[in-house]
Write a protein that holds these residues in place. Structure first.
Motif, PDB file in Angstrom:
ATOM      1  N   LEU A  80       0.823  -1.209   0.000  1.00 53.08           N
ATOM      2  CA  LEU A  80       0.000   0.000   0.000  1.00 53.08           C
ATOM      3  C   LEU A  80       0.858   1.259   0.000  1.00 53.08           C
ATOM      4  N   ARG A  81       1.994   1.210   0.697  1.00 51.47           N
ATOM      5  CA  ARG A  81       2.899   2.358   0.669  1.00 51.47           C
ATOM      6  C   ARG A  81       3.373   2.637  -0.746  1.00 51.47           C
ATOM      7  N   LEU A  82       3.809   1.587  -1.445  1.00 51.05           N
ATOM      8  CA  LEU A  82       4.294   1.761  -2.811  1.00 51.05           C
ATOM      9  C   LEU A  82       3.193   2.275  -3.721  1.00 51.05           C
ATOM     10  N   HIS A  83       2.007   1.706  -3.589  1.00 49.04           N
ATOM     11  CA  HIS A  83       0.876   2.129  -4.407  1.00 49.04           C
ATOM     12  C   HIS A  83       0.536   3.592  -4.172  1.00 49.04           C
ATOM     13  N   ASP A  84       0.386   3.982  -2.885  1.00 45.58           N
ATOM     14  CA  ASP A  84      -0.022   5.350  -2.574  1.00 45.58           C
ATOM     15  C   ASP A  84       1.043   6.356  -2.982  1.00 45.58           C
ATOM     16  N   GLY A  85       2.315   5.998  -2.780  1.00 39.97           N
ATOM     17  CA  GLY A  85       3.383   6.899  -3.177  1.00 39.97           C
ATOM     18  C   GLY A  85       3.422   7.096  -4.682  1.00 39.97           C
ATOM     19  N   MET A  86       3.271   6.014  -5.453  1.00 44.96           N
ATOM     20  CA  MET A  86       3.272   6.105  -6.904  1.00 44.96           C
ATOM     21  C   MET A  86       2.086   6.932  -7.391  1.00 44.96           C
ATOM     22  N   LEU A  87       0.918   6.703  -6.805  1.00 48.16           N
ATOM     23  CA  LEU A  87      -0.270   7.452  -7.200  1.00 48.16           C
ATOM     24  C   LEU A  87      -0.095   8.939  -6.931  1.00 48.16           C
ATOM     25  N   ALA A  88       0.470   9.269  -5.770  1.00 44.56           N
ATOM     26  CA  ALA A  88       0.672  10.682  -5.434  1.00 44.56           C
ATOM     27  C   ALA A  88       1.640  11.351  -6.405  1.00 44.56           C
ATOM     28  N   ARG A  89       2.707  10.635  -6.770  1.00 42.73           N
ATOM     29  CA  ARG A  89       3.705  11.223  -7.680  1.00 42.73           C
ATOM     30  C   ARG A  89       3.149  11.439  -9.082  1.00 42.73           C
ATOM     31  N   PHE A  90       2.394  10.468  -9.584  1.00 46.94           N
ATOM     32  CA  PHE A  90       1.934  10.558 -10.963  1.00 46.94           C
ATOM     33  C   PHE A  90       0.702  11.448 -11.120  1.00 46.94           C
ATOM     34  N   THR A  91      -0.104  11.557 -10.102  1.00 49.30           N
ATOM     35  CA  THR A  91      -1.314  12.367 -10.209  1.00 49.30           C
ATOM     36  C   THR A  91      -1.106  13.786  -9.705  1.00 49.30           C
ATOM     37  N   GLY A  92      -0.020  14.008  -8.975  1.00 51.16           N
ATOM     38  CA  GLY A  92       0.194  15.342  -8.423  1.00 51.16           C
ATOM     39  C   GLY A  92      -0.750  15.681  -7.285  1.00 51.16           C
ATOM     40  N   ARG A  93      -1.417  14.662  -6.746  1.00 48.89           N
ATOM     41  CA  ARG A  93      -2.383  14.917  -5.678  1.00 48.89           C
ATOM     42  C   ARG A  93      -1.768  14.815  -4.294  1.00 48.89           C
ATOM     43  N   GLY A  94      -0.470  14.567  -4.225  1.00 50.42           N
ATOM     44  CA  GLY A  94       0.174  14.490  -2.920  1.00 50.42           C
ATOM     45  C   GLY A  94       0.322  15.860  -2.282  1.00 50.42           C
ATOM     46  N   LEU A  95       0.429  15.881  -0.972  1.00 45.66           N
ATOM     47  CA  LEU A  95       0.606  17.138  -0.249  1.00 45.66           C
ATOM     48  C   LEU A  95       2.063  17.571  -0.303  1.00 45.66           C
ATOM     49  N   GLY A  96       2.296  18.841  -0.044  1.00 46.85           N
ATOM     50  CA  GLY A  96       3.646  19.376   0.001  1.00 46.85           C
ATOM     51  C   GLY A  96       3.866  20.133   1.296  1.00 46.85           C
ATOM     52  N   GLY A  97       4.952  20.882   1.343  1.00 46.79           N
ATOM     53  CA  GLY A  97       5.260  21.659   2.529  1.00 46.79           C
ATOM     54  C   GLY A  97       6.231  20.937   3.448  1.00 46.79           C
ATOM     55  N   LYS A  98       6.414  21.499   4.620  1.00 44.41           N
ATOM     56  CA  LYS A  98       7.357  20.985   5.603  1.00 44.41           C
ATOM     57  C   LYS A  98       6.643  20.743   6.924  1.00 44.41           C
ATOM     58  N   VAL A  99       6.922  19.596   7.543  1.00 51.10           N
ATOM     59  CA  VAL A  99       6.315  19.245   8.830  1.00 51.10           C
ATOM     60  C   VAL A  99       7.421  18.892   9.801  1.00 51.10           C
ATOM     61  N   ARG A 100       7.503  19.635  10.902  1.00 44.64           N
ATOM     62  CA  ARG A 100       8.469  19.313  11.959  1.00 44.64           C
ATOM     63  C   ARG A 100       7.690  18.732  13.133  1.00 44.64           C
ATOM     64  N   PHE A 101       7.952  17.460  13.413  1.00 46.74           N
ATOM     65  CA  PHE A 101       7.161  16.688  14.366  1.00 46.74           C
ATOM     66  C   PHE A 101       8.023  16.299  15.555  1.00 46.74           C
ATOM     67  N   GLY A 102       7.526  16.529  16.764  1.00 51.39           N
ATOM     68  CA  GLY A 102       8.250  16.183  17.974  1.00 51.39           C
ATOM     69  C   GLY A 102       7.599  15.028  18.715  1.00 51.39           C
TER      70      GLY A 102
END
Length: 302
Positions: A80-102
């Motif tokens: 599922l990780r591979l599928h979702d990552g590929m879908l996000a890259r090819f469709t441009g529907r992935g989120l962007g920006g920077k997240v700093r998590f503690g």
């Protein structure tokens, strides 16, 4: 030439299985997947039929993966990780920006092995930075908006707001062999200041008037655990972190009961607008995986 019929896995069935296994409940999976309990049950039955094996054991307290289910849980997570990552890259529907998590170091292993890799696979264009520290230090960093969001314990200080995730289970831990509690002054392995469990240990001993001294002090939970296992001292850790080289101590050894802490999720008051959707997406995933369970169940199922 005739084609060979090959069974295919439905990714939606795998997502339902992942939800049921993580939550330990068909009702919980139904709520997360926005389906009825009967629909969830039918999907799981279809998946078991395709794979010709039983994946979940049903019981009065919910569902638990079988040995085959645990294997599928690991392998389907990666699929599922591979599928979702590929879908996000090819469709441009992935989120962007920077997240700093503690997060506290005590829970880093579990979250780094489960939640954070899933988030990065779903949103490969997000720049994620994970930062570990004591809960007191995380609270300061969050209040200055140096972190976008954080999971921290409600001691030694409780920030306003936040959302409850799970109750911790602190226990006194000592080496498997030895009687350190018989010493007049109790030898302790402690975190540095701003650690909730340091406060719990010191305050509870002060209440009963038990003398103590710090034999070992470190910012690393792993170093504290090694000091306990080596027989240098006793300490306070989560019950789930007890190892075969340790044993749980308590009233029989003259030690006071410890109050649980609450792990809470906080978002910074100031978050860059371009990063807010990614921050909220990580917050949603943390709620989904950790609410009323903590990170330990996910670790056990890997």
């Amino acid at each position: 030439m005739s084609e060979v019929s090959v069974a295919a896995l439905d990714l939606e069935l795998l997502r339902t299985f992942q939800a049921a296994a993580h939550l330990g409940s068909l009702a919980g999976a139904a709520e997360q997947r926005h389906r009825s309990v009967s629909a969830i049950s039918m999907q799981l039955k279809r998946l078991e039929d395709v794979l010709e094996t039983r994946l979940l054991e049903r019981g009065p307290r919910g569902v638990t993966p079988t040995a085959a289910g645990e294997s599928l849980l690991r392998e389907s997570r990666e699929l599922l990780r591979l599928h979702d990552g590929m879908l996000a890259r090819f469709t441009g529907r992935g989120l962007g920006g920077k997240v700093r998590f503690g997060l506290p170091e005590d829970y880093a292993r579990e979250l780094l092995g489960d939640v954070l890799p899933d988030f990065m696979a779903r949103h490969p264009d997000v720049l994620l930075e994970a930062f570990t520290a004591t809960s007191g230090e995380l609270a300061r960093q969050l209040s200055h908006s140096n972190l976008a969001l954080a999971v921290l314990l409600d001691r030694p200080q409780r920030l306003p707001g936040g959302e409850a995730l799970w109750q911790t289970s602190p226990v006194w831990a000592g080496p498997r062999l030895g009687q350190l509690t018989e010493h007049f002054s109790l030898p302790l392995a402690l975190h540095s200041i701003d650690c909730p469990y340091r406060d719990l240990a010191v305050e509870s001993l002060d209440v009963i008037g038990k003398p103590w001294h710090a034999v070992f002090t470190s910012t690393s939970i792993h170093a504290v655990e090694k000091a306990i296992e080596a027989g240098l001292a006793i300490g306070v850790i989560d019950r789930q972190r007890l190892t075969p080289s340790m044993r749980e101590l308590g009233e029989a050894e003259g030690l006071p009961a410890l109050r649980p802490c609450e792990a809470r999720l906080y978002l910074a008051t100031q978050i860059e607008q371009s990063s807010r959707p990614a921050v909220e997406a990580l917050a949603a995933l943390l709620r989904e995986r950790l609410f009323e369970r903590g990170p330990w169940r996910a670790e056990a199922l890997r």
